[in-house]
Design an enzyme around this catalytic site. Structure first.
Site, mmCIF file in Angstrom:
data_model
loop_
_atom_site.group_PDB
_atom_site.id
_atom_site.type_symbol
_atom_site.label_atom_id
_atom_site.label_comp_id
_atom_site.label_asym_id
_atom_site.label_seq_id
_atom_site.Cartn_x
_atom_site.Cartn_y
_atom_site.Cartn_z
ATOM 1 C CG ASN A 192 -2.963 -7.197 -8.270
ATOM 2 O OD1 ASN A 192 -2.512 -6.223 -7.664
ATOM 3 N ND2 ASN A 192 -4.205 -7.238 -8.694
ATOM 4 C CB CYS A 217 -0.916 0.004 1.217
ATOM 5 S SG CYS A 217 -1.943 1.486 1.265
HETATM 6 C C1 LIG Z 1 -9.712 1.968 -4.373
HETATM 7 C C2 LIG Z 1 -8.625 0.961 -4.162
HETATM 8 C C3 LIG Z 1 -8.458 0.366 -2.922
HETATM 9 C C4 LIG Z 1 -7.432 -0.574 -2.718
HETATM 10 N N1 LIG Z 1 -7.292 -1.149 -1.490
HETATM 11 C C5 LIG Z 1 -6.324 -2.071 -1.284
HETATM 12 C C6 LIG Z 1 -6.184 -2.740 -0.026
HETATM 13 O O1 LIG Z 1 -6.945 -2.522 0.925
HETATM 14 N N2 LIG Z 1 -5.168 -3.650 0.071
HETATM 15 C C7 LIG Z 1 -4.309 -3.943 -0.960
HETATM 16 O O2 LIG Z 1 -3.422 -4.768 -0.818
HETATM 17 N N3 LIG Z 1 -4.445 -3.337 -2.157
HETATM 18 C C8 LIG Z 1 -5.434 -2.437 -2.331
HETATM 19 N N4 LIG Z 1 -5.582 -1.856 -3.568
HETATM 20 C C9 LIG Z 1 -4.753 -2.353 -4.690
HETATM 21 C C10 LIG Z 1 -5.476 -3.485 -5.420
HETATM 22 O O3 LIG Z 1 -5.693 -4.609 -4.591
HETATM 23 C C11 LIG Z 1 -4.657 -3.932 -6.641
HETATM 24 O O4 LIG Z 1 -3.397 -4.373 -6.190
HETATM 25 C C12 LIG Z 1 -4.458 -2.820 -7.661
HETATM 26 O O5 LIG Z 1 -5.666 -2.110 -7.887
HETATM 27 C C13 LIG Z 1 -3.918 -3.378 -8.996
HETATM 28 O O6 LIG Z 1 -4.785 -4.338 -9.531
HETATM 29 P P1 LIG Z 1 -5.846 -3.976 -10.698
HETATM 30 O O7 LIG Z 1 -5.067 -3.366 -11.835
HETATM 31 O O8 LIG Z 1 -6.476 -5.304 -11.033
HETATM 32 O O9 LIG Z 1 -6.817 -3.012 -10.092
HETATM 33 C C14 LIG Z 1 -6.569 -0.924 -3.778
HETATM 34 C C15 LIG Z 1 -6.736 -0.308 -5.039
HETATM 35 C C16 LIG Z 1 -7.737 0.619 -5.236
HETATM 36 C C17 LIG Z 1 -7.885 1.251 -6.600
#
Ligand SMILES: Cc1cc2nc3c(=O)[nH]c(=O)nc-3n(C[C@H](O)[C@H](O)[C@H](O)COP(=O)(O)O)c2cc1C
Length: 304
Positions: free
Chosen positions: A193, A96
């Site tokens: 991811n 994060c």
């Molecule tokens: C609004 C939002 C909230 C997120 N909250 C978390 C979280 O609580 N824990 C975490 O490990 N990643 C969090 N992420 C990251 C996502 O889990 C993920 O790693 C990231 O969006 C990339 O994947 P994607 O391209 O499929 O969205 C968050 C991302 C977004 C956009």
């Protein structure tokens, strides 16, 4: 063929709550889902809202709970509480980038800069629980420090069962295309991811050596994506019915006063790209009454 344990729903703060996880489950009853990240301090202190977040895990099937923090003993205590609450596994946030977490708290992405502390945290959590422990991280702190493979070894040496790798650095945040390095000779399975949006994307990750893929933003407004990846026939016949069920689940969980404003973002995602969606959103944003909103939803999708 893609199997249930090869696609994961990502942890997303403000999104992956019990109602959203339930809607995902409607279409894919067995895919692993992860909760929003929870601070180990809040869990151990037993904050009311935080405790609610992990009620009844046992009844929700395969649910991983994600924790963040920088103090090994507190992380271990939090993990024990969550394991007792029925979590299927514990995921440790090491990706994060939000300053409150990654710099001030010395947790999240900060742990990519301190592998020794990361190792102590993982080891303490692994020793505290009998369920699997995973780590979610990124490629590295920035382009000059892409040392994710070292952190994977630290995770493995300290007993983690797998690592989820978001294909961006902390410095990149969520911008730019995700990059997925080929996986070779890693000591534990790696889940890909970042920008995974389709079955083909999942297949490409498996071909690149990953053991599975985790889907984040592509599930917003499209929680049936997991069902579609497992089985084409799974798409809903009417999105309005999915959206109104989601609203009802949120009202049941949070109460209407809290649920209605929180639900608006989901409705924006459900309706994005459809004709007249901008007008629809403006109208809904002016409404507080759940019955009125439900009627608008059913009308918008033609299922009134
Ligand atoms: C609004 C939002 C909230 C997120 N909250 C978390 C979280 O609580 N824990 C975490 O490990 N990643 C969090 N992420 C990251 C996502 O889990 C993920 O790693 C990231 O969006 C990339 O994947 P994607 O391209 O499929 O969205 C968050 C991302 C977004 C956009």
């Amino acid at each position: 063929m893609i199997l249930n344990n090869q696609i994961f729903a990502a942890p997303m703060a403000g999104i992956s709550d019990l109602p959203f996880r339930t809607v995902i489950r409607d279409f894919a009853p067995n895919v692993p889902v992860v909760t929003e990240m929870i601070s180990c301090h809040s869990i151990v202190a037993g904050h009311k809202n935080c405790l609610r977040n992990f009620e009844n895990y046992g009844a929700q099937g395969n649910v991983g709970t994600q924790i963040f923090g920088a103090v090994p003993d507190l992380m271990a205590d939090a993990a024990r509480i969550l394991a007792d609450a029925g979590a299927s596994w514990i995921d440790i946030n090491m990706g994060c980038p939000v300053p409150k977490v990654a710099t001030r708290a010395g947790a999240g992405a900060y742990l990519m800069r301190d592998h020794a502390l990361a190792g102590r945290i993982i080891g303490a959590v692994v020793r505290a629980v009998k369920i699997p422990v995973s780590v979610k991280t990124r490629l590295g702190w920035d382009d000059d420090n892409m040392d994710w493979a070292d952190l994977v070894h630290v995770a493995a040496d300290n007993g983690a069962s797998w690592v989820t790798l978001h294909g961006r650095t902390r410095a990149a945040g969520y911008a730019g295309a995700a990059v997925h390095p080929k996986i070779e000779n890693m000591p534990i399975p790696i889940i890909a991811n970042g920008d995974i949006k389709s079955r083909t994307d999942v297949e490409n990750m498996l071909a690149a050596g990953y053991s599975g893929a985790m889907i984040g933003r592509a599930m917003l407004g499209r929680p049936w994506i997991f069902g579609e990846i497992l089985d084409d026939a799974c798409a809903p016949t009417n999105i309005g019915r999915v959206a109104s069920r989601h609203l009802d689940l949120m009202i049941e969980y949070y109460g209407a006063r809290t649920a209605v404003p929180m639900f608006r973002k989901h409705l924006a995602w459900y309706s994005a790209g459809r004709p007249n969606s901008a007008e629809f959103r403006i109208k809904i944003n002016g409404m507080m009454d759940a019955d009125e909103i439900r009627n608008e939803i059913l009308q918008f999708w033609g299922c009134a």
